[in-house]
Write an enzyme that holds these catalytic residues in place. Sequence first.
Site, PDB file in Angstrom:
ATOM      1  N   ARG A   1       0.849  -1.196   0.000  1.00 15.44           N
ATOM      2  CA  ARG A   1       0.000   0.000   0.000  1.00 15.44           C
ATOM      3  C   ARG A   1       0.883   1.243   0.000  1.00 15.44           C
ATOM      4  O   ARG A   1       0.586   2.248  -0.637  1.00 15.44           O
ATOM      5  CB  ARG A   1      -0.940   0.020   1.228  1.00 15.44           C
TER       6      ARG A   1
ATOM      7  N   TYR B   1     -17.701  18.143 -13.356  1.00 15.08           N
ATOM      8  CA  TYR B   1     -18.012  16.725 -13.458  1.00 15.08           C
ATOM      9  C   TYR B   1     -19.058  16.385 -12.385  1.00 15.08           C
ATOM     10  O   TYR B   1     -18.877  16.764 -11.212  1.00 15.08           O
ATOM     11  CB  TYR B   1     -16.723  15.929 -13.236  1.00 15.08           C
TER      12      TYR B   1
ATOM     13  N   ASP C   1      -8.639  20.140 -12.106  1.00 15.35           N
ATOM     14  CA  ASP C   1      -8.949  18.812 -12.658  1.00 15.35           C
ATOM     15  C   ASP C   1      -8.668  18.912 -14.157  1.00 15.35           C
ATOM     16  O   ASP C   1      -9.427  19.525 -14.901  1.00 15.35           O
ATOM     17  CB  ASP C   1     -10.413  18.464 -12.379  1.00 15.35           C
TER      18      ASP C   1
ATOM     19  N   LYS D   1      -9.502   8.347 -18.350  1.00 17.99           N
ATOM     20  CA  LYS D   1      -9.860   8.995 -19.612  1.00 17.99           C
ATOM     21  C   LYS D   1      -8.653   9.035 -20.554  1.00 17.99           C
ATOM     22  O   LYS D   1      -8.142   7.994 -20.909  1.00 17.99           O
ATOM     23  CB  LYS D   1     -10.440  10.384 -19.319  1.00 17.99           C
TER      24      LYS D   1
HETATM   25  C1  LIG Z   1     -14.319  10.776 -15.038  1.00 23.10           C
HETATM   26  C2  LIG Z   1     -13.987  12.049 -14.377  1.00 23.10           C
HETATM   27  C3  LIG Z   1     -13.743  12.096 -13.001  1.00 23.10           C
HETATM   28  C4  LIG Z   1     -13.883  10.895 -12.101  1.00 23.10           C
HETATM   29  O1  LIG Z   1     -12.947   9.907 -12.378  1.00 23.10           O
HETATM   30  P1  LIG Z   1     -13.184   8.328 -12.141  1.00 23.10           P
HETATM   31  O2  LIG Z   1     -11.923   7.730 -12.621  1.00 23.10           O
HETATM   32  O3  LIG Z   1     -14.379   7.936 -12.943  1.00 23.10           O
HETATM   33  O4  LIG Z   1     -13.415   8.139 -10.686  1.00 23.10           O
HETATM   34  C5  LIG Z   1     -13.381  13.319 -12.455  1.00 23.10           C
HETATM   35  N1  LIG Z   1     -13.302  14.429 -13.217  1.00 23.10           N
HETATM   36  C6  LIG Z   1     -13.547  14.432 -14.536  1.00 23.10           C
HETATM   37  C7  LIG Z   1     -13.429  15.694 -15.310  1.00 23.10           C
HETATM   38  C8  LIG Z   1     -13.903  13.243 -15.172  1.00 23.10           C
HETATM   39  O5  LIG Z   1     -14.160  13.252 -16.483  1.00 23.10           O
END
Ligand SMILES: *Cc1c(COP(=O)(O)O)cnc(C)c1O
Length: 378
Positions: free
Chosen positions: A46, A98, A170, A195
Amino acid sequence: MGFSTDCIHAGQEPEPTTGAVSVPIFQTSTYVQPELGRHKGFEYARTQNPTRFATEAALAALERGKHGHCFASGMSAIDTVFRLLKSGDHVIAGENMYGGSYRLFSKVLEKFGLQFTYVDTSKIEEVKKAFRPETKILYLETPTNPMMTITDIAMCAELAHAKGAMVVVDNTFCSPYLQRPIELGADIVLHSTTKFLNGHSDSVGGVVITTTDELGQQIGFLQNAVGAILSPFDSWLVMRGIKTLAVRMKRHEENGQAMANYLAHHAKVKKVYYPGLPDHPQHELAKRQMNGFGAVISFELGSYENAKKFLDRVKLCSLGESLGGVETLISHPESMTHASVPLDTRTRLGITPGLVRISVGIEDIEDLIADLENAFEA
Ligand SMILES: *Cc1c(COP(=O)(O)O)cnc(C)c1O
């Protein structure tokens, strides 16, 4: 080194025992210690894992940050950042985020005494007005999802720093290929690696990239204390994904621009939201702040019925949540990704029943356009 070189080499030293060019998947929970009180820097998985370390170093280098820490999902990366705060602290966040981030803030973190104010962060006056003495974080997404509004990161960073707050961005929609917030003054950058970074729609993960040793140490402490780490296999998948980030993003970008032009000239499309179009309200800012405009486009079809007919008829473009994969994904924000956003907020932002979002993949653009044309005609 240049960005493409870093994608392939940063943090990714050949494995010392065998020289394996690809960092192996260290699928272990613990490490043998040669004697009491002495170990090789690895005690328990971990806390330390060589595969995860390599991916974290690569991602930190690509964002031009100092430290990277990987998490089991984008949401756990975001959650961990907010554990830097304490009850009573205040956060300014974008009003069009998001949906999962809004859900985390409003349904989970508020219960622990964190306070959130949501503003249109593309309007610097609104951001300025929202600061309070206890404001600790200005939280940005740019472009926003799904309305593709652009926020001036450098201007926000200057403002937040003058008020003693940190800027957290983000950067999931852009990947560091298109935008590097740290170079514009951000303190922390985070991603859902699910993504564009992983890029192949086969792993869920997140990363937090920090700019100072102190912040890196704090996030590292929380990563270990809370424990939502990225597994060795997923770390390896993300590392494999980012080796082709530069070539994938170049193609995403070309296809995105071509698709936006096609949609902008289509009689059945009422409006297209894409920062690469000259009529986008922040097109000039996007040109300055980003190295391209990306592959996510939203467009308005006028009604739920129109959107449903269209989405039911596309074949090559897959109907599904998520974005940033090699395959083109198409979705309906109102009923899918943004269903947890309150109706009045959705309406105000423009997340209407007729809105469709497309994440353009790296297929042949002629095939993608033919698929959409077919769905429009039917
Ligand atoms: C998908 C996404 C998240 C969340 O991520 P996960 O991997 O699905 O937990 C956060 N911010 C944005 C802009 C996203 O597209």
